[in-house]
Design a protein around this motif. Structure first.
Motif, PDB file in Angstrom:
ATOM      1  N   SER A  59      -4.812  -1.710   5.577  1.00 27.43           N
ATOM      2  CA  SER A  59      -4.246  -1.184   4.326  1.00 27.43           C
ATOM      3  C   SER A  59      -4.826  -1.989   3.168  1.00 27.43           C
ATOM      4  CB  SER A  59      -2.718  -1.302   4.304  1.00 27.43           C
ATOM      5  OG  SER A  59      -2.325  -2.662   4.216  1.00 27.43           O
ATOM      6  N   ALA A  60      -4.710  -1.445   1.970  1.00 29.83           N
ATOM      7  CA  ALA A  60      -5.114  -2.215   0.792  1.00 29.83           C
ATOM      8  C   ALA A  60      -4.171  -3.409   0.618  1.00 29.83           C
ATOM      9  CB  ALA A  60      -5.097  -1.338  -0.455  1.00 29.83           C
ATOM     10  N   THR A  61      -2.911  -3.210   0.969  1.00 30.28           N
ATOM     11  CA  THR A  61      -1.944  -4.309   0.874  1.00 30.28           C
ATOM     12  C   THR A  61      -2.431  -5.502   1.706  1.00 30.28           C
ATOM     13  OG1 THR A  61      -0.193  -2.667   0.666  1.00 30.28           O
ATOM     14  CG2 THR A  61       0.498  -4.910   1.212  1.00 30.28           C
ATOM     15  N   THR A  85       2.202  -0.857 -11.761  1.00 29.41           N
ATOM     16  CA  THR A  85       1.459  -0.732 -10.513  1.00 29.41           C
ATOM     17  C   THR A  85       2.427  -0.455  -9.369  1.00 29.41           C
ATOM     18  OG1 THR A  85      -0.167  -1.823  -9.055  1.00 29.41           O
ATOM     19  CG2 THR A  85       1.539  -3.236 -10.017  1.00 29.41           C
ATOM     20  N   PHE A  86       1.853  -0.322  -8.187  1.00 31.65           N
ATOM     21  CA  PHE A  86       2.672  -0.222  -6.983  1.00 31.65           C
ATOM     22  C   PHE A  86       3.058  -1.632  -6.561  1.00 31.65           C
ATOM     23  CE2 PHE A  86       3.027   0.350  -2.288  1.00 31.65           C
ATOM     24  CZ  PHE A  86       4.146   1.154  -2.323  1.00 31.65           C
ATOM     25  N   SER A  88       3.002  -3.464  -3.998  1.00 32.60           N
ATOM     26  CA  SER A  88       2.245  -4.375  -3.132  1.00 32.60           C
ATOM     27  C   SER A  88       1.242  -5.221  -3.892  1.00 32.60           C
ATOM     28  CB  SER A  88       1.583  -3.634  -1.974  1.00 32.60           C
ATOM     29  OG  SER A  88       0.697  -2.680  -2.439  1.00 32.60           O
ATOM     30  N   THR A  89       0.787  -4.754  -5.059  1.00 31.84           N
ATOM     31  CA  THR A  89      -0.120  -5.563  -5.874  1.00 31.84           C
ATOM     32  C   THR A  89       0.484  -6.952  -6.112  1.00 31.84           C
ATOM     33  OG1 THR A  89      -0.732  -3.543  -7.066  1.00 31.84           O
ATOM     34  CG2 THR A  89      -1.385  -5.631  -8.081  1.00 31.84           C
ATOM     35  N   VAL A 136      -5.494  -3.846 -12.103  1.00 28.58           N
ATOM     36  CA  VAL A 136      -5.389  -2.614 -11.314  1.00 28.58           C
ATOM     37  C   VAL A 136      -6.041  -1.489 -12.116  1.00 28.58           C
ATOM     38  CG1 VAL A 136      -3.802  -1.033 -10.147  1.00 28.58           C
ATOM     39  CG2 VAL A 136      -3.178  -3.442 -10.403  1.00 28.58           C
ATOM     40  N   ASP A 162      -7.741  -4.803  -7.914  1.00 33.27           N
ATOM     41  CA  ASP A 162      -6.999  -3.828  -7.120  1.00 33.27           C
ATOM     42  C   ASP A 162      -7.622  -2.470  -7.447  1.00 33.27           C
ATOM     43  OD1 ASP A 162      -5.295  -1.899  -6.119  1.00 33.27           O
ATOM     44  OD2 ASP A 162      -3.477  -3.063  -6.478  1.00 33.27           O
ATOM     45  N   ALA A 164      -7.478   0.141  -5.508  1.00 31.45           N
ATOM     46  CA  ALA A 164      -6.857   1.100  -4.578  1.00 31.45           C
ATOM     47  C   ALA A 164      -7.076   2.542  -5.031  1.00 31.45           C
ATOM     48  CB  ALA A 164      -5.363   0.810  -4.450  1.00 31.45           C
ATOM     49  N   HIS A 165      -7.124   2.758  -6.370  1.00 33.42           N
ATOM     50  CA  HIS A 165      -7.258   4.123  -6.906  1.00 33.42           C
ATOM     51  C   HIS A 165      -8.694   4.458  -7.290  1.00 33.42           C
ATOM     52  CE1 HIS A 165      -2.854   3.965  -8.645  1.00 33.42           C
ATOM     53  NE2 HIS A 165      -2.907   3.653  -7.353  1.00 33.42           N
ATOM     54  N   SER A 186      -8.088   1.342  -1.208  1.00 36.26           N
ATOM     55  CA  SER A 186      -7.092   1.872  -0.266  1.00 36.26           C
ATOM     56  C   SER A 186      -7.573   3.198   0.312  1.00 36.26           C
ATOM     57  CB  SER A 186      -5.761   2.099  -0.983  1.00 36.26           C
ATOM     58  OG  SER A 186      -4.861   2.791  -0.128  1.00 36.26           O
ATOM     59  N   TYR A 188      -5.208   5.029   2.026  1.00 35.32           N
ATOM     60  CA  TYR A 188      -3.912   5.656   2.300  1.00 35.32           C
ATOM     61  C   TYR A 188      -4.074   7.188   2.193  1.00 35.32           C
ATOM     62  CZ  TYR A 188       1.022   6.818   1.638  1.00 35.32           C
ATOM     63  OH  TYR A 188       2.266   7.373   1.764  1.00 35.32           O
ATOM     64  N   LYS A 191      -5.155   8.955  -1.046  1.00 35.53           N
ATOM     65  CA  LYS A 191      -6.202   8.353  -1.884  1.00 35.53           C
ATOM     66  C   LYS A 191      -7.492   9.188  -1.903  1.00 35.53           C
ATOM     67  CE  LYS A 191      -3.962   4.630  -3.265  1.00 35.53           C
ATOM     68  NZ  LYS A 191      -2.562   4.885  -2.864  1.00 35.53           N
ATOM     69  N   GLY A 198      -5.355   2.542   5.681  1.00 34.09           N
ATOM     70  CA  GLY A 198      -6.566   1.724   5.793  1.00 34.09           C
ATOM     71  C   GLY A 198      -6.979   1.162   4.449  1.00 34.09           C
ATOM     72  N   PHE A 332       3.690   4.818 -12.700  1.00 39.62           N
ATOM     73  CA  PHE A 332       4.552   4.231 -11.702  1.00 39.62           C
ATOM     74  C   PHE A 332       5.920   3.936 -12.307  1.00 39.62           C
ATOM     75  CE2 PHE A 332       0.417   3.184  -9.946  1.00 39.62           C
ATOM     76  CZ  PHE A 332       0.615   3.337  -8.571  1.00 39.62           C
TER      77      PHE A 332
HETATM   78  C1  LIG Z   1      -2.299   0.258  -7.210  1.00 37.86           C
HETATM   79  C2  LIG Z   1      -2.066   0.145  -5.751  1.00 37.86           C
HETATM   80  N1  LIG Z   1      -2.378  -0.991  -5.132  1.00 37.86           N
HETATM   81  C3  LIG Z   1      -2.205  -1.155  -3.809  1.00 37.86           C
HETATM   82  C4  LIG Z   1      -1.681  -0.148  -3.045  1.00 37.86           C
HETATM   83  C5  LIG Z   1      -1.474  -0.371  -1.578  1.00 37.86           C
HETATM   84  O1  LIG Z   1      -2.276   0.472  -0.814  1.00 37.86           O
HETATM   85  P1  LIG Z   1      -2.026   0.623   0.761  1.00 37.86           P
HETATM   86  O2  LIG Z   1      -1.017   1.716   0.934  1.00 37.86           O
HETATM   87  O3  LIG Z   1      -3.381   1.022   1.312  1.00 37.86           O
HETATM   88  O4  LIG Z   1      -1.572  -0.680   1.267  1.00 37.86           O
HETATM   89  C6  LIG Z   1      -1.317   1.057  -3.631  1.00 37.86           C
HETATM   90  C7  LIG Z   1      -0.750   2.131  -2.811  1.00 37.86           C
HETATM   91  O5  LIG Z   1      -0.479   3.204  -3.174  1.00 37.86           O
HETATM   92  C8  LIG Z   1      -1.516   1.221  -5.023  1.00 37.86           C
HETATM   93  O6  LIG Z   1      -1.176   2.350  -5.646  1.00 37.86           O
END
Ligand SMILES: Cc1ncc(COP(=O)(O)O)c(C=O)c1O
Length: 393
Positions: A59-61, A85-86, A88-89, A136, A162, A164-165, A186, A188, A191, A198, A332
């Motif tokens: 995962s990106a996390t 942001t989400f 997990s960042t 991000v 980050d 992810a997007h 990411s 996910y 995405k 992943g 978000f």
């Molecule tokens: C900005 C951002 N960072 C990180 C993540 C984490 O991604 P992942 O679900 O692959 O862990 C997301 C997930 O949506 C996200 O939107």
């Protein structure tokens, strides 16, 4: 309206015969977890981005966590990031016993503000050990990396992107995700390319790459994926660190390799949808369209309403879209509004006024390659019909 047949989902992955065949091959190979297919995915991905190293993770996390760990982040350290942001960042910073230092976003975008980063660095110089910046690229719109990179160099900070997007996003400064010390994408399900779950970490730093490679799979001292299949591999291995279980499977990587080949085609499709949306929405004074920024990956189309010009709220707008069979989302809910972050740092909503303002205005519209022309037309018609009907003239 028949919800089952007519509903337009907010997101939908674009998977086809190539992905199906790639997965079947892996199943038939007898090797499902991290192995040769993942290695090929990493090599192809690194080549695509122009990065020296690419490390597949689940995962990106996980990728963000491993990156900060490799950078040696720990208790007493602060990492500048955005509340927009989400979770997990910022959560990964807490996992290492460090703290995120939130700074607000720009007035004219959803991205963290360079001005505010500079203000925070000046304000806390000497009182907080600020180690780096974690920007991000919201929705796939590139942050002002030129500003951030010179600031990081001047103040000796790392940048962990980050992204992810933001795959694939090319700018005049370079490929987004490869400009910082490390970058994380990411895969996910929603995405721009997906492996279900992943992610990928990219870096040009050999030491960081080595550390991440070791820590993503139990802290074992060598690549162990072929130890069961190679006639020359031995059963021996040594655990040299308390590592994590963050490896990507070959099943997922097979999908990733097929998706990577389509990444630019998908981008063109999303760009075309964004262009059509903007053409239709830009002359309505109750709407604000997202900027057609250089290198935008268009993972999300973040349309904003102008609340004083409407007799309905954003939430009511979303509900009316849903009644017309259109799935949307909100990206978000700023982190400082969530109970955990509020409780941990004693935040009040007004602490990040730009984030709050954008949060109250934003509606994420569907934007994915398989949207049909008639679905796009339906979305546009619904957005305009609802807005026109509730416009305060
Ligand atoms: C900005 C951002 N960072 C990180 C993540 C984490 O991604 P992942 O679900 O692959 O862990 C997301 C997930 O949506 C996200 O939107």
């Amino acid at each position: 309206m028949n919800l089952n047949t007519d509903f337009i989902p907010f997101a939908r992955p674009s998977l086809g015969q190539e992905e199906e065949e790639a997965v079947i091959q892996v199943i038939r190979s007898g090797w499902l977890t991290t192995g040769g297919v993942t290695k090929s995915f990493e090599e192809e991905f690194a080549h695509f981005c122009g990065s020296t190293y690419a490390l597949a993770v689940n995962s990106a996390t996980a990728g963000l966590h491993l990156s900060l760990e490799a950078l040696g982040i720990g208790p007493g350290d602060w990492v500048i990031t955005t509340p927009y942001t989400f979770t997990s960042t910022a959560t990964v910073v807490k996992h290492l016993g460090a703290d995120p230092l939130f700074v607000d976003i720009e007035i004219d975008s959803f991205n963290i503000s360079g001005e505010r980063i500079k203000e925070a660095l000046d304000r806390f110089a000497g009182t907080k050990r600020i180690r780096g910046i974690l920007p991000v690229h919201i929705a796939g719109q590139p942050c002002r990396m030129d500003q951030f990179m010179s600031l990081a160099k001047e103040r000796e900070l790392f940048i962990l992107e980050d992204a992810a997007h933001a795959f694939p996003s090319r700018t005049s400064w370079g490929f987004i995700g490869t400009l910082g010390t490390l970058g994380v994408y990411s895969f996910y399900a929603t995405k721009t390319i997906t492996t279900g779950e992943g992610g990928m970490v990219v870096t040009n730093d050999e030491r960081l790459s080595h550390r991440i490679s070791r820590m993503r799979l139990h802290g074992i001292d060598r690549e162990v994926w072929n130890r069961y299949t190679s006639p020359t591999a031995s059963w021996q291995y040594s655990v040299v660190e308390p590592g994590f279980k963050y490896n990507l499977t070959d099943l997922a990587s097979a999908i990733g390799r097929a998706q990577l080949k389509k990444a630019d085609h998908f981008l063109e499709k999303r760009k075309a949808i964004a262009r059509i949306y903007t053409e239709h929405f830009q002359d309505r004074s109750y709407l604000t369209v997202p900027p057609d920024a250089e290198g935008h990956a268009w993972h999300l189309y973040l349309l904003r309403i102008v609340p004083p010009k409407l007799r309905i709220t954003r939430d009511e707008y979303i509900e009316k879209l849903r009644e017309q069979g259109i799935g949307t989302s909100v990206h978000f809910i700023p982190l400082h509004l969530h109970p955990y972050w509020k409780r941990t740092y004693g935040f009040k909503p007004e602490d990040f006024p730009e984030s709050i303002r954008k949060y109250q205005e934003v509606i994420s519209l569907p934007i994915y390659p398989s949207l049909t022309e008639s679905q796009i037309e339906r979305i546009i018609r619904a957005v305009l019909q609802i807005g026109d009907a509730h416009y305060k003239s």
